[in-house]
Design an enzyme around this catalytic site. Structure first.
Site, short mmCIF file in Angstrom:
data_model
loop_
_atom_site.label_atom_id
_atom_site.label_comp_id
_atom_site.label_asym_id
_atom_site.label_seq_id
_atom_site.Cartn_x
_atom_site.Cartn_y
_atom_site.Cartn_z
N GLU A 7 6.62 7.55 4.77
CA GLU A 7 6.85 6.17 4.31
C GLU A 7 8.24 5.67 4.65
O GLU A 7 8.44 4.48 4.90
CB GLU A 7 6.61 6.07 2.80
CG GLU A 7 6.57 4.66 2.28
CD GLU A 7 5.96 4.56 0.89
OE1 GLU A 7 6.48 3.77 0.09
OE2 GLU A 7 4.97 5.26 0.60
N ASP A 103 4.06 8.06 0.47
CA ASP A 103 4.11 8.44 -0.95
C ASP A 103 2.70 8.62 -1.49
O ASP A 103 1.79 7.82 -1.21
CB ASP A 103 4.84 7.38 -1.77
CG ASP A 103 6.35 7.47 -1.60
OD1 ASP A 103 6.82 8.38 -0.88
OD2 ASP A 103 7.07 6.65 -2.19
N TYR A 300 7.95 13.33 -8.11
CA TYR A 300 7.51 11.97 -7.78
C TYR A 300 7.56 11.07 -9.01
O TYR A 300 6.97 11.39 -10.05
CB TYR A 300 6.08 12.02 -7.23
CG TYR A 300 5.58 10.70 -6.70
CD1 TYR A 300 6.15 10.13 -5.57
CD2 TYR A 300 4.55 10.03 -7.34
CE1 TYR A 300 5.69 8.92 -5.08
CE2 TYR A 300 4.08 8.82 -6.85
CZ TYR A 300 4.65 8.26 -5.72
OH TYR A 300 4.20 7.06 -5.24
#
Length: 690
Positions: A7, A103, A300
């Site tokens: 990303e 992601d 995350y």
């Protein structure tokens, strides 16, 4: 060759290092049978309305509703080069497979798939799904790649959400802007969020405080109090009846209780805590957490879970010890109970946010202020969540005097448990408020007598509080509590709510007010006026929450995207067909543009528009833009008040400027710098008494 598409460039670099793709090329890295390239956020997006028909470039009521049958996509402005690079790489004959490494969430899936579709690639796709950027996590993730079809439903719900927002946003924004003669941004989640804040301010304005009275009995070493009374005379009569009496304690009850450790953070609870403790906005906290993730220091962040999975039970205790070591003396070993934070059934796409093992080698004070503080909060929460409960004894003393019951409560800590770690954290934060001490009662026995002095404590009922980032996030998260069997409560998602709040500010429907740390939201007059004219269907948090629920059903394969979008389209058609302009709206949306000052270049009037304060003389080019790097770097906004002062005096006070280097604030004076003939620049002076 395996083409891996991340990303962001920074994430691609981390992945390339693990895979051995070390040869740097223009827009990608290559080596060891891998090519690693990247997107830069959204490279491809839903096309603008005028892409479907040139006449849509102008906002006309007669053209509504705009409902695309065959959706079109365009390359995001300025990102054409990277799309071209990705297309060339994907078409290389030696590339046999594509790996999506964006992601691991709804938006990440959408970012990759739209690029894949746009470049016309037909090669097989694998999906990397990881919750940490640590080398071991990346390595394990590549050993467990899944076929991308496993995530088709996630892509469908992401695309469906984007289309729904396009339909509501484009049509409703144009409808109300055209009807009321100025730009009025309307959105599927934006408008209900604004409505909640407007409703809260109305409740505050309408609130009338009511007095109450509490009779207190001072017993020397402790104070007894009765229930609140609303009648002043009744309170005075009770005070006189009790004053000077010798009372006997009716009962003393002591109970051992325990307070469980807090749960781990999901994104929303982290944002709320950082706002309460540190004054960070939701967007700032997300930005800091994302940066920490990319630096491999936390897992995350865009997660809605507060638990870990059972397969983490072996690796997490070492991380918890490292986290506790930041706050606890080195000779103390923290307690760790993994069963308190482990529940596979409560983890969806990603587990809770925790630090990674890299914190043991991290120099905390080399990190930027915001990142350091958020990392400390995440580390503290893990250390507390796996620790023992806080055990305490609660004592309630009761006395009956003149027919009224008086009580006093005290708490004695028996075992601090996780509270001991929290205490160490607060000791580290020397500039923060000290933790409130527990109220401890002296040793008291039933039947013991005390001479008393009675007094009255007066108070007033408090109005509802203004929404802060903390409390509006909670309201957004729980907006559909009324819905039965709701799996996902709330409007928006943990990853999008911060952006919604900032967009409301950017479009001048909301503003943040308050001191350096405690800021709250206030609707602008424009925001209040917009909610006044919006129909219930657009501003209802419950309706939007029901839509969020249906998006979740699409993700689980229980509802088709077409039927959901058909419902959104039908509502939009009905809105445009049936909506009538509110009578007297000229008062809500005055059409005359007020001059805020004179242009220093040509002398014409300067007026305010959505993006800034601009000279009416279009050939002059003078403009003070609301969003500019000079002000945003200092976490300030070029407001109308500042613009008026700059135009009048050439300078304006700018208190509370943020220093990225120290994390502290300072006061300054900003001046217009006209050394550049094309653009308006700024410079700073500092008060003499600084």
């Amino acid at each position: 060759m395996n083409l891996v598409i991340a990303e962001k460039p920074s994430v691609a670099q981390s992945i390339a290092t693990v895979l051995g793709a070390t040869k740097r090329q223009d827009g990608y890295l290559e080596g060891n049978s891998y090519i690693v390239s990247w997107c830069v956020g959204h490279l491809v997006e839903l096309a603008t309305a005028d892409t479907y028909d040139e006449r849509y470039a102008k906002w006309e009521y007669a053209d509504l509703p705009i409902l695309p049958e065959n959706w079109q996509y365009s390359i995001s402005k300025g990102k054409e080069k990277q799309v071209k690079i990705l297309k060339e790489l994907a078409n290389r004959k030696d590339v046999a497979v594509i790996t999506s490494a964006t992601d691991a969430g709804r938006e990440g899936e959408l970012i990759f798939r739209l690029v894949y579709e746009k470049i016309g690639c037909k090669k097989p796709v694998k999906r990397l799904w990881i919750s940490s950027m640590e080398e071991s996590a990346i390595s394990e993730g590549f050993k467990a790649l899944r076929d991308s079809t496993y995530y088709d439903a996630l892509y469908q719900v992401a695309l469906c959400r984007a289309k729904a927002d396009w339909i509501v946003g484009i049509n409703a924004t144009r409808l109300f802007s055209v009807l009321y003669g100025q730009t009025l941004n309307v959105g599927r989640v934006m408008s209900p969020t604004l409505a909640m804040i407007v409703e809260r301010e109305a409740a505050i304005s309408a609130f009338k405080p009511e007095p109450f009275y509490t009779v207190l009995l001072d017993c020397g070493t402790f104070i007894l109090s009765c229930e609140k009374l609303t009648d002043r005379q009744a309170a005075e009569d009770l005070r006189k009846a009790c004053d000077g009496q010798t009372i006997a304690i009716h009962s003393v009850e002591s109970k051992e209780k325990s307070e469980k450790p807090p749960k781990l953070y999901d994104l929303t609870t982290l944002q709320r805590e950082a706002n309460r403790q540190l004054g960070f906005t939701a967007e700032q906290t997300l930005s800091y957490a994302q940066s920490l993730y990319e630096k491999k220091l936390v897992t995350y962040p865009r997660t809605d879970s507060r638990y870990l999975t059972s397969d983490m039970s072996e690796s997490t205790p070492a991380v918890a010890k490292a986290a506790a070591g930041i706050f606890m003396p080195k000779n103390l070993e923290p307690s760790i109970f993994m069963e308190q934070v482990t529940d596979n059934g409560k983890v969806s796409d990603h587990h809770a946010i925790i630090p990674t093992m890299n914190i043991q080698d991290c120099d905390l004070y080399s990190l930027p202020f915001g990142e350091r503080e958020v990392l400390l909060l995440i580390s503290l929460r893990l250390a507390c969540a796996v620790n023992e409960s806080c055990k305490y004894e609660e004592t309630t003393v009761t006395a009956i005097v003149s027919g009224a019951e008086f009580t006093a409560k005290g708490k004695t800590i028996l075992s601090e448990g996780f509270r001991g770690i929290e205490k160490s954290y607060h000791a580290m934060q020397k500039d923060k408020q000290p933790v409130e001490k527990e109220k401890v009662l002296p040793s008291i026995t039933t039947g013991q007598t005390f001479d008393t002095k009675a007094m009255i404590k007066e108070g007033k009922t408090s109005p509802p509080k203004h929404f802060t980032d903390d409390t509006i996030l909670a309201a957004m998260e729980n907006a559909n509590n009324a819905l039965e069997d709701s799996e996902r409560k709330g409007i928006g998602t943990p990853a999008t709510r911060a952006g919604i709040l900032e967009k409301l500010i950017k479009t001048e429907l909301l503003e943040r007010k308050g001191d350096k740390k405690t800021k709250h939201f206030l609707p602008t007059q424009k925001g209040v006026s917009l909610i006044t004219v919006l129909p219930e269907a657009i501003q209802s948090p419950q309706l939007t929450a029901e839509w969020e629920e249906k998006l979740k059903q699409i993700e689980h394969g229980l509802l088709s995207p077409d039927s959901f979008l058909q419902e959104i389209s039908q509502m939009t058609k009905s809105l445009i067909r049936t909506y009538e302009v509110i009578k007297g709206s000229d008062v809500l949306f005055p059409s005359v543009q007020e001059a805020i000052g004179k242009c220093p270049r040509c002398g014409n009037d300067v007026i305010e528009n959505q993006k800034g304060f601009c000279c009416l003389n279009k050939t002059c080019g003078f403009a003070l833009w609301k969003e500019n790097k000079f002000f945003t770097a200092k976490k300030k906004k070029l407001t109308k008040t500042i613009a008026v002062e700059l135009l009048k005096n050439g300078k304006a006070k700018l208190p509370g400027c943020y220093s990225e280097k120290t994390g502290k604030t300072y006061d300054a004076i900003v001046l217009i710098d006209e050394t550049d003939s094309k653009y308006v620049n700024f410079k700073m002076e500092f008060p003499a008494n600084r």
